[in-house]
Design a protein around this motif. Structure first.
Motif, PDB file in Angstrom:
ATOM      1  N   PRO A  59     -26.741  42.146 -55.510  1.00 30.02           N
ATOM      2  CA  PRO A  59     -27.490  42.970 -56.465  1.00 30.02           C
ATOM      3  C   PRO A  59     -26.657  43.264 -57.718  1.00 30.02           C
ATOM      4  CG  PRO A  59     -27.070  44.174 -54.401  1.00 30.02           C
ATOM      5  CD  PRO A  59     -26.475  42.814 -54.256  1.00 30.02           C
ATOM      6  N   LEU A  60     -27.346  43.354 -58.841  1.00 33.73           N
ATOM      7  CA  LEU A  60     -26.664  43.654 -60.092  1.00 33.73           C
ATOM      8  C   LEU A  60     -26.216  45.108 -60.123  1.00 33.73           C
ATOM      9  CD1 LEU A  60     -28.961  41.803 -62.657  1.00 33.73           C
ATOM     10  CD2 LEU A  60     -26.943  40.956 -61.456  1.00 33.73           C
ATOM     11  N   LEU A  61     -25.128  45.347 -60.832  1.00 33.85           N
ATOM     12  CA  LEU A  61     -24.634  46.698 -61.060  1.00 33.85           C
ATOM     13  C   LEU A  61     -25.394  47.309 -62.231  1.00 33.85           C
ATOM     14  CD1 LEU A  61     -20.835  45.840 -60.888  1.00 33.85           C
ATOM     15  CD2 LEU A  61     -22.150  47.063 -59.131  1.00 33.85           C
ATOM     16  N   THR A  62     -25.543  48.614 -62.219  1.00 36.67           N
ATOM     17  CA  THR A  62     -26.137  49.342 -63.332  1.00 36.67           C
ATOM     18  C   THR A  62     -25.015  50.018 -64.115  1.00 36.67           C
ATOM     19  OG1 THR A  62     -28.174  49.746 -62.098  1.00 36.67           O
ATOM     20  CG2 THR A  62     -27.729  51.208 -63.974  1.00 36.67           C
ATOM     21  N   TRP A  63     -25.019  49.825 -65.431  1.00 34.66           N
ATOM     22  CA  TRP A  63     -24.029  50.455 -66.307  1.00 34.66           C
ATOM     23  C   TRP A  63     -24.246  51.958 -66.314  1.00 34.66           C
ATOM     24  CZ3 TRP A  63     -19.892  48.833 -69.175  1.00 34.66           C
ATOM     25  CH2 TRP A  63     -19.394  49.718 -70.131  1.00 34.66           C
ATOM     26  N   ASN A  64     -23.149  52.714 -66.265  1.00 31.66           N
ATOM     27  CA  ASN A  64     -23.222  54.164 -66.341  1.00 31.66           C
ATOM     28  C   ASN A  64     -22.223  54.639 -67.401  1.00 31.66           C
ATOM     29  OD1 ASN A  64     -22.121  56.964 -65.478  1.00 31.66           O
ATOM     30  ND2 ASN A  64     -24.135  56.803 -64.492  1.00 31.66           N
ATOM     31  N   ASP A  65     -22.726  55.323 -68.422  1.00 30.54           N
ATOM     32  CA  ASP A  65     -21.871  55.773 -69.532  1.00 30.54           C
ATOM     33  C   ASP A  65     -20.789  56.757 -69.081  1.00 30.54           C
ATOM     34  OD1 ASP A  65     -23.034  54.240 -71.577  1.00 30.54           O
ATOM     35  OD2 ASP A  65     -24.564  55.756 -71.970  1.00 30.54           O
ATOM     36  N   ASP A  66     -21.108  57.624 -68.128  1.00 27.23           N
ATOM     37  CA  ASP A  66     -20.112  58.583 -67.651  1.00 27.23           C
ATOM     38  C   ASP A  66     -18.968  57.870 -66.928  1.00 27.23           C
ATOM     39  OD1 ASP A  66     -21.376  60.941 -68.607  1.00 27.23           O
ATOM     40  OD2 ASP A  66     -22.750  60.896 -66.892  1.00 27.23           O
ATOM     41  N   ILE A  67     -19.313  56.893 -66.111  1.00 28.74           N
ATOM     42  CA  ILE A  67     -18.285  56.113 -65.411  1.00 28.74           C
ATOM     43  C   ILE A  67     -17.455  55.340 -66.433  1.00 28.74           C
ATOM     44  CG2 ILE A  67     -17.875  54.239 -63.775  1.00 28.74           C
ATOM     45  CD1 ILE A  67     -20.420  55.161 -62.288  1.00 28.74           C
ATOM     46  N   ALA A  68     -18.110  54.764 -67.434  1.00 27.53           N
ATOM     47  CA  ALA A  68     -17.387  54.012 -68.473  1.00 27.53           C
ATOM     48  C   ALA A  68     -16.436  54.935 -69.233  1.00 27.53           C
ATOM     49  CB  ALA A  68     -18.368  53.353 -69.434  1.00 27.53           C
ATOM     50  N   ARG A  69     -16.852  56.167 -69.498  1.00 23.82           N
ATOM     51  CA  ARG A  69     -15.991  57.118 -70.198  1.00 23.82           C
ATOM     52  C   ARG A  69     -14.730  57.404 -69.384  1.00 23.82           C
ATOM     53  NH1 ARG A  69     -15.531  62.179 -69.446  1.00 23.82           N
ATOM     54  NH2 ARG A  69     -17.518  62.408 -68.362  1.00 23.82           N
ATOM     55  N   LEU A  70     -14.879  57.579 -68.068  1.00 22.88           N
ATOM     56  CA  LEU A  70     -13.710  57.798 -67.207  1.00 22.88           C
ATOM     57  C   LEU A  70     -12.813  56.562 -67.174  1.00 22.88           C
ATOM     58  CD1 LEU A  70     -15.382  59.685 -64.228  1.00 22.88           C
ATOM     59  CD2 LEU A  70     -13.843  60.633 -65.963  1.00 22.88           C
ATOM     60  N   ALA A  71     -13.427  55.389 -67.095  1.00 24.91           N
ATOM     61  CA  ALA A  71     -12.655  54.140 -67.093  1.00 24.91           C
ATOM     62  C   ALA A  71     -11.911  53.973 -68.411  1.00 24.91           C
ATOM     63  CB  ALA A  71     -13.594  52.948 -66.845  1.00 24.91           C
ATOM     64  N   ARG A  72     -12.577  54.273 -69.504  1.00 26.94           N
ATOM     65  CA  ARG A  72     -11.968  54.163 -70.833  1.00 26.94           C
ATOM     66  C   ARG A  72     -10.783  55.125 -70.957  1.00 26.94           C
ATOM     67  NH1 ARG A  72     -16.493  55.102 -73.631  1.00 26.94           N
ATOM     68  NH2 ARG A  72     -17.188  52.993 -73.127  1.00 26.94           N
ATOM     69  N   ASN A 143     -23.439  50.043 -56.686  1.00 23.99           N
ATOM     70  CA  ASN A 143     -24.626  49.882 -57.528  1.00 23.99           C
ATOM     71  C   ASN A 143     -24.445  50.428 -58.944  1.00 23.99           C
ATOM     72  OD1 ASN A 143     -24.677  52.564 -56.778  1.00 23.99           O
ATOM     73  ND2 ASN A 143     -26.687  52.501 -55.812  1.00 23.99           N
ATOM     74  N   LEU A 144     -23.396  51.195 -59.191  1.00 23.30           N
ATOM     75  CA  LEU A 144     -23.118  51.704 -60.527  1.00 23.30           C
ATOM     76  C   LEU A 144     -21.724  51.278 -60.951  1.00 23.30           C
ATOM     77  CD1 LEU A 144     -24.326  55.426 -60.179  1.00 23.30           C
ATOM     78  CD2 LEU A 144     -25.581  53.509 -61.184  1.00 23.30           C
ATOM     79  N   SER A 145     -21.534  51.107 -62.249  1.00 16.26           N
ATOM     80  CA  SER A 145     -20.219  50.712 -62.740  1.00 16.26           C
ATOM     81  C   SER A 145     -20.095  51.067 -64.218  1.00 16.26           C
ATOM     82  CB  SER A 145     -20.011  49.204 -62.552  1.00 16.26           C
ATOM     83  OG  SER A 145     -18.705  48.827 -62.912  1.00 16.26           O
ATOM     84  N   GLY A 146     -18.870  51.113 -64.648  1.00 18.64           N
ATOM     85  CA  GLY A 146     -18.563  51.267 -66.062  1.00 18.64           C
ATOM     86  C   GLY A 146     -17.203  50.645 -66.313  1.00 18.64           C
ATOM     87  N   ILE A 147     -17.034  50.106 -67.489  1.00 18.44           N
ATOM     88  CA  ILE A 147     -15.783  49.457 -67.867  1.00 18.44           C
ATOM     89  C   ILE A 147     -15.251  50.143 -69.116  1.00 18.44           C
ATOM     90  CG2 ILE A 147     -14.715  47.307 -68.690  1.00 18.44           C
ATOM     91  CD1 ILE A 147     -16.787  45.790 -67.011  1.00 18.44           C
ATOM     92  N   GLY A 148     -13.950  50.392 -69.121  1.00 18.40           N
ATOM     93  CA  GLY A 148     -13.296  50.967 -70.286  1.00 18.40           C
ATOM     94  C   GLY A 148     -12.176  50.062 -70.749  1.00 18.40           C
ATOM     95  N   VAL A 149     -12.144  49.800 -72.036  1.00 23.60           N
ATOM     96  CA  VAL A 149     -11.126  48.933 -72.640  1.00 23.60           C
ATOM     97  C   VAL A 149     -10.419  49.718 -73.732  1.00 23.60           C
ATOM     98  CG1 VAL A 149     -10.775  46.832 -74.016  1.00 23.60           C
ATOM     99  CG2 VAL A 149     -12.418  46.827 -72.117  1.00 23.60           C
ATOM    100  N   TRP A 150      -9.095  49.567 -73.806  1.00 28.27           N
ATOM    101  CA  TRP A 150      -8.304  50.238 -74.844  1.00 28.27           C
ATOM    102  C   TRP A 150      -7.197  49.298 -75.276  1.00 28.27           C
ATOM    103  CZ3 TRP A 150     -10.108  54.890 -76.425  1.00 28.27           C
ATOM    104  CH2 TRP A 150      -9.376  55.554 -77.421  1.00 28.27           C
ATOM    105  N   ILE A 151      -6.875  49.302 -76.550  1.00 29.42           N
ATOM    106  CA  ILE A 151      -5.818  48.441 -77.085  1.00 29.42           C
ATOM    107  C   ILE A 151      -4.602  49.303 -77.412  1.00 29.42           C
ATOM    108  CG2 ILE A 151      -5.175  46.779 -78.869  1.00 29.42           C
ATOM    109  CD1 ILE A 151      -8.187  46.233 -79.249  1.00 29.42           C
ATOM    110  N   SER A 152      -3.454  48.898 -76.880  1.00 32.99           N
ATOM    111  CA  SER A 152      -2.216  49.641 -77.139  1.00 32.99           C
ATOM    112  C   SER A 152      -1.757  49.391 -78.575  1.00 32.99           C
ATOM    113  CB  SER A 152      -1.120  49.186 -76.170  1.00 32.99           C
ATOM    114  OG  SER A 152      -0.624  47.911 -76.549  1.00 32.99           O
ATOM    115  N   PRO A 153      -0.836  50.211 -79.083  1.00 39.52           N
ATOM    116  CA  PRO A 153      -0.297  49.981 -80.429  1.00 39.52           C
ATOM    117  C   PRO A 153       0.327  48.591 -80.595  1.00 39.52           C
ATOM    118  CG  PRO A 153       0.290  52.184 -79.679  1.00 39.52           C
ATOM    119  CD  PRO A 153      -0.340  51.475 -78.509  1.00 39.52           C
ATOM    120  N   SER A 154       0.817  48.003 -79.513  1.00 38.00           N
ATOM    121  CA  SER A 154       1.424  46.665 -79.600  1.00 38.00           C
ATOM    122  C   SER A 154       0.394  45.544 -79.478  1.00 38.00           C
ATOM    123  CB  SER A 154       2.495  46.504 -78.511  1.00 38.00           C
ATOM    124  OG  SER A 154       1.879  46.505 -77.232  1.00 38.00           O
ATOM    125  N   GLY A 155      -0.879  45.893 -79.235  1.00 38.47           N
ATOM    126  CA  GLY A 155      -1.924  44.883 -79.143  1.00 38.47           C
ATOM    127  C   GLY A 155      -2.293  44.466 -77.737  1.00 38.47           C
TER     128      GLY A 155
END
Length: 175
Positions: A59-72, A143-155
């Motif tokens: 089954p596909l995962l459903t994006w959750n903004d709150d989970i993504a915020r924690l991941a980010r 069934n729920l997920s979120g992804i957070g991405v961040w770039i360090s000062p070094s890239g």
């Protein structure tokens, strides 16, 4: 390897090839807007994870903004040196998800970092798929997920994907 797994890997390779249509200079150039770039990478990575799950009959995962915020937030802390790279503080993130989303049956987390900007979402997914622990989370009963991405000062680009199994069946569309 099973035939089904080989087919999935080949399909992902085709997706990677399709994403590689931009000129090399455009692929490796620093992003113009960090926020737009990272949000695009988050969504691309999420789409590739769901593509894998779909091809695997999961089954596909459903994006959750709150989970993504924690991941980010975890990716930001790793990228800025506030937290070491890894799963430190995962139990705190689980408690935060409980306070936001209520009860749930399980949670998982994948983290990753890379310095290569070209096809970064596809690269992240490929790295996770080749790691038994990360693959277990990707294939897990969530069934729920979120992804957070961040770039360090070094890239360096840091990824965190949080997975959650919300209690009960998700509501059906249209109800």
């Amino acid at each position: 390897m099973t035939t089904a797994l080989l087919r999935i890997i080949l399909l992902l390779a085709l997706v990677v090839a399709a994403l590689g249509g931009a000129p090399a200079s455009a692929q490796t150039a620093a992003p113009a807007s960090g926020s737009d770039f990272t949000r695009d990478v988050e969504k691309q990575t999420f789409g590739l994870i769901n593509h894998y799950r779909d091809q695997a009959g999961l089954p596909l995962l459903t994006w959750n903004d709150d989970i993504a915020r924690l991941a980010r937030g975890h990716s930001r802390e790793m990228a800025t040196g506030i937290a070491d790279f890894g799963h430190g503080g995962f139990s705190d993130r689980v408690q935060q998800m409980k306070s936001i989303l209520g009860r749930f049956q399980g949670a998982g987390e994948n983290v990753l970092y890379t310095t290569q900007l070209d096809q970064v979402a596809a690269r992240a997914v490929q790295m996770w798929l080749h790691s038994p622990h990360h693959l277990r989370n990707i294939r897990g009963d969530y069934n729920l997920s979120g992804i957070g991405v961040w770039i360090s000062p070094s890239g360096t680009i840091y990824f965190t994907q949080l997975f959650l199994k919300a209690g009960g069946e998700p509501p059906q569309a249209g109800l």
